[in-house]
Design a protein around this motif. Structure first.
Motif, PDB file in Angstrom:
ATOM      1  N   UNK A  67      22.098 -90.299  27.337  1.00  0.00           N
ATOM      2  CA  UNK A  67      21.237 -90.738  26.236  1.00  0.00           C
ATOM      3  C   UNK A  67      21.974 -91.669  25.286  1.00  0.00           C
ATOM      4  N   UNK A  68      23.204 -91.290  24.918  1.00  0.00           N
ATOM      5  CA  UNK A  68      23.965 -92.111  23.969  1.00  0.00           C
ATOM      6  C   UNK A  68      24.140 -93.530  24.487  1.00  0.00           C
ATOM      7  N   UNK A  69      24.466 -93.641  25.774  1.00  0.00           N
ATOM      8  CA  UNK A  69      24.675 -94.981  26.336  1.00  0.00           C
ATOM      9  C   UNK A  69      23.337 -95.721  26.409  1.00  0.00           C
TER      10      UNK A  69
ATOM     11  N   UNK B  35      20.132 -84.188  34.460  1.00  0.00           N
ATOM     12  CA  UNK B  35      20.235 -84.921  33.202  1.00  0.00           C
ATOM     13  C   UNK B  35      19.620 -86.311  33.350  1.00  0.00           C
TER      14      UNK B  35
ATOM     15  N   UNK C 180      27.390 -79.566  29.284  1.00  0.00           N
ATOM     16  CA  UNK C 180      26.437 -79.818  28.207  1.00  0.00           C
ATOM     17  C   UNK C 180      26.491 -81.269  27.742  1.00  0.00           C
ATOM     18  N   UNK C 181      27.493 -82.018  28.212  1.00  0.00           N
ATOM     19  CA  UNK C 181      27.635 -83.420  27.795  1.00  0.00           C
ATOM     20  C   UNK C 181      26.821 -84.382  28.650  1.00  0.00           C
TER      21      UNK C 181
ATOM     22  N   UNK D 228      23.581 -84.881  29.651  1.00  0.00           N
ATOM     23  CA  UNK D 228      22.393 -85.518  29.099  1.00  0.00           C
ATOM     24  C   UNK D 228      22.704 -86.306  27.821  1.00  0.00           C
ATOM     25  N   UNK D 229      23.427 -85.718  26.851  1.00  0.00           N
ATOM     26  CA  UNK D 229      23.730 -86.498  25.641  1.00  0.00           C
ATOM     27  C   UNK D 229      24.500 -87.782  25.944  1.00  0.00           C
ATOM     28  N   UNK D 230      25.436 -87.728  26.908  1.00  0.00           N
ATOM     29  CA  UNK D 230      26.208 -88.931  27.213  1.00  0.00           C
ATOM     30  C   UNK D 230      25.317 -90.021  27.779  1.00  0.00           C
TER      31      UNK D 230
END
Lengths: 385, 410
Positions: free
Chosen positions: B95-97, B116, B88-89, B91-93
């Motif tokens: 995106x965050x970068x 992702x 689950x990390x 896509x968010x990771x």
């Protein structure tokens, strides 16, 4: 075993009273501060700046609408798996089986990809599938306990493994995407939870999780059934004397727990972008440990549905913010260190509830060893005969 | 310089003037510092995002890190690594970068990150991305890197086929992971190479050997015990060795080979272990690992960074084979590199460096020079284009390759 049992229990009661004497909210805050301090010391020892790291954590967790949405998204499945554990604790049992029940729920939810249906109906069918699968996976240990007295701790742990391998089998051989065999079929758009905040993971599944938590609160505190479940948990003997059918409450609490765990699986399969599928190839990278993390959330939330909502938001924030610590400014903290710090915080926060549960855990252990002892005695008797 | 300027900036000797001058001096210095640090930032940053496998595998992920790190050092960039605790990390990771907008390039190591990245790349059209082992993400801001694993596997297959024939074994084994198209590249190449090797053997010895192919798709990339079980079955059926095509399962494969040696009471010679992705010849102190079909994830990451730095970023699919240095069969130079790599990762003791090389060389000497020369001939043929190794990306294609190179199957 111990030389002076009276002294030991007095000491234990003293610790118990000191810790539980505080207001629950204050207690949680103290525990959180202790956990953060331990984490800070660990980071300091290994040469990271704890201030910068925690600042990154805070900003990554609650620094803006994007961050709030990310934290809420991570909280969603945890709310549901935490409910699984806490309902059974309220009924006086330890259901460690959320992990396996959730995996079965996720697989059942993926099955909606096998047929077409109108938008909302498709989603509801998937949720029903997941709830039924979770409940089925949970009711077997419950029946074993009611009919044969099998310890639910042992049986649910075993069922976690059976569930995991069965789910892997399904993911690799049965509901597999033939074009991309590393994952299952993709849940069609008609059966997905809509995304609430564009550009984040937050989907409408959060409403499901919060709704289920509220329903569970209502069931446990405002219905006769809930009263019976809680009474059986507080004192089974007295409850039975009072006319409560304890076997029925056991089955009910396990069924409710299984349903929430199954729904947790559905929120991943049907509500987690971008794949909307379960990866068997990486051995369930999205699902693994959500069931166990739920137990920590339940303990921090004091096994109360409303407390769980708050605790899950905190855990979701730890997850979402922890990611950011990896690349924040001049002080990147590697993921391994972040997990150590998270572990320290979670442990510190779970300790008050663990101490409160200690008598029940001790009972479980004593019963288990009593069974072992009896078996050894019968075996040695047989040997003599 | 600033000091002189500041001095001339003080006309009188009054206190206020001095204060003003001091403030100016401060401002100038601050701006200078800011300018320098801005220059430093302009040098650029790269991020490498890893899948749940994470660091410490001494293979795919560590190589992705190593290649990016090397490139960052060579081109004077800042580099960060982002690991994912769960699926689950992903896509968010990313995106965050990407949201920071500070990174010239984000490299995603591994096909698990494909979905992702496909989602994130449309959300951040101005961010440059690269991904390893994925060829389906279109978009003007993504470089897809794939490898021609069939070429490296052909070399390993030729070696395995010839060594089986030479030592009088009846089979060669391949233990694969989940049956995904990438693994079909390996299987197709190995089949071709083994066939080529047996023909070369027949030509050299004047009689056609009878060597079968044994292969198993274990359905896992993580269950080491399954790799061991599959290898044991193959060795029991007379395999000269096993080629690991399932990353971490190699540890189990190697264990099975080592146990077979324990039963035979031998240290060198057949059965052999053939590694994959990284140079796995050093597993188990250099005993039994004869050669590895290397897939240079580090080279791909290095190339991606280099392309961005030199302004040669090219969206689309880049295929890396023997010619581009993307795949290879392990040689002594690589072994030294990877032992050092293992030492830096803490899985190999520095004292064992020479022991490993000595064991490895001793093991290699159990295969005659002409076989090694034949492998080099095949490599040269692939390099100059005179030999084209078949590959397979679909079920039909692999069925056709299996039908053409049956290797003992009816």
């Amino acid at each position: 075993m111990t030389e002076n049992p009276a002294r030991e229990s007095r000491l234990l009661r003293g610790v118990h009273r000191t810790v539980t004497g505080l207001h629950p909210a204050l207690e949680s805050i103290v525990a959180a501060i202790v956990g953060l301090l331990i984490g800070a010391v660990l980071m300091y020892i290994w040469g990271f700046d704890p201030w910068k790291a925690y600042w990154a954590l805070l900003r990554g967790a609650y620094g803006g609408s994007y961050e709030w949405a990310s934290s809420l998204a991570r909280a969603t499945p945890l709310i549901l798996t935490a409910l699984t554990f806490s309902i059974c604790v309220r009924a006086g049992m330890f259901n460690i089986g959320a992990e396996g029940q959730m995996m079965m729920g996720a697989m059942a939810a993926v099955c909606v990809a096998l047929f077409a249906a109108p938008t909302v109906l498709h989603l509801i069918i998937g949720l029903v599938f997941a709830a039924v699968a979770g409940a089925l996976w949970s009711v077997v240990p419950a029946i074993l306990k009611v009919s044969r007295g099998v310890s639910e701790v042992i049986s649910t742990i075993m069922f976690n493994w059976i569930g995991r391998w069965l789910a892997l089998y399904l993911a690799i051989y049965v509901i597999v995407d033939r074009m991309r065999p590393e994952k299952t079929l993709t849940v069609p758009v008609t059966a997905r939870f809509p995304i609430l905040v564009r550009g984040t993971d937050l989907s409408a599944s959060i409403f499901l999780a919060v709704g289920v938590a509220l329903v569970m609160y209502f069931l446990l505190w405002h219905t006769t059934m809930g009263y019976e479940v809680r009474a059986a948990g507080l004192n089974p003997t007295a409850a039975r004397y009072g006319g409560i059918r304890s076997k029925r409450t056991m089955i009910i609490s396990f069924l409710l727990g299984g349903i929430t765990a199954g729904l947790a699986g559905a929120t991943i399969a049907m509500g987690l972008p971008p794949s909307y599928a379960i990866f068997g190839g990486g051995a369930f990278p999205e699902l693994t440990n959500l069931g166990f993390d739920g137990m920590a959330v339940a303990m921090v939330g004091r096994n109360h549905p409303i407390g769980i909502l708050v605790a899950a938001l905190f855990f979701g924030g730890l997850n979402a913010g922890g990611r950011v610590m990896q690349f924040y400014g001049s002080n990147p903290v590697p993921l391994e260190m972040i997990r150590v710090v998270m572990g320290a915080i979670v442990l510190a926060m779970a300790i008050p509830e663990l101490i409160r549960l200690f008598p029940a855990i001790k009972n479980q252990g004593e019963r288990f060893f009593a069974v072992l002892r009896r078996r050894r005695e019968t075996r040695s008797k047989e040997g003599k005969a | 310089m600033e000091l002189e300027g500041a001095d001339t900036g003080i006309p009188g000797g009054t206190k206020e003037f001095k204060e003003v001058a001091l403030k100016r001096l401060l401002a100038v210095t601050l701006m200078l510092i800011l300018g320098v640090s801005l220059l430093g930032m302009a040098a650029g940053k790269v991020a490498v995002v890893l899948d749940v496998g994470g660091r410490g595998d001494l293979s795919f992920n560590d190589m992705g890190f190593k290649g990016t790190d090397q490139a960052a050092k060579d081109f004077g960039l800042q580099m960060i690594e982002v690991q994912c605790a769960t699926g689950a990390d992903y896509l968010p990771n990313i995106r965050n970068v990407a949201r920071t907008g500070d990174y010239d390039l984000i490299i995603c190591v591994g096909f698990l990150l494909g979905d992702a990245l496909a989602a994130a790349s449309t959300e951040f059209p101005n961010q440059k991305f690269a991904i390893i082992d994925v060829d389906y993400i279109t978009g003007p801001n993504i470089m897809n890197f794939v490898f021609r694993e069939n070429e490296q596997s052909a070399l390993v297959g030729a070696l395995a086929g010839m060594s089986a024939a030479y030592h009088g074994y009846s089979a060669a084994g391949v233990v694969l992971g989940i049956e995904i198209p990438v693994l079909w590249h390996f299987e197709a190449g190995f089949r071709y190479g083994m066939d080529w090797g047996l023909k070369a053997f027949a030509k050299h010895e004047g009689k056609a050997p009878s060597v079968n192919l044994l292969y198993t798709y274990t359905g896992t990339f993580s269950d080491i015990a399954l790799g061991k079980a599959a290898s044991e079955a193959m060795l029991a059926q007379g395999a000269v060795g096993v080629y690991n095509v399932a990353g971490p399962l190699g540890v189990g494969d190697h264990e099975a080979v080592a146990e077979a040696h324990g039963n035979l009471g031998t240290l060198y010679g057949p059965p052999y272990f053939y590694g994959v992705d990284a140079n796995q010849d050093f597993i188990g102190n250099g005993f039994h690992g004869i050669a590895s079909g290397m897939k240079r994830v580090d080279t791909a990451c290095y190339m991606a960074v280099e392309a961005v730095v030199k302004g040669q970023f090219k969206a689309g699919v880049t295929s890396l084979g023997l010619k581009e240095g993307g795949v290879a069969i392990s040689k002594v130079g690589d072994l030294a590199d990877f032992i050092l790599f293992g030492i830096s990762g803490g899985s190999v003791s520095a004292d064992d460096f020479y022991t490993i090389i000595a064991n490895w060389a001793q093991n290699r000497s159990t295969i005659p020079g002409w076989i090694w020369d034949a492998v080099d001939t095949l490599e040269a043929g692939i390099l100059d284009g005179s030999i084209v190794v078949p590959t397979a990306s679909t079920g039909d294609q692999i069925a056709a390759v299996r039908a053409q190179y049956t290797l003992g199957a009816p």
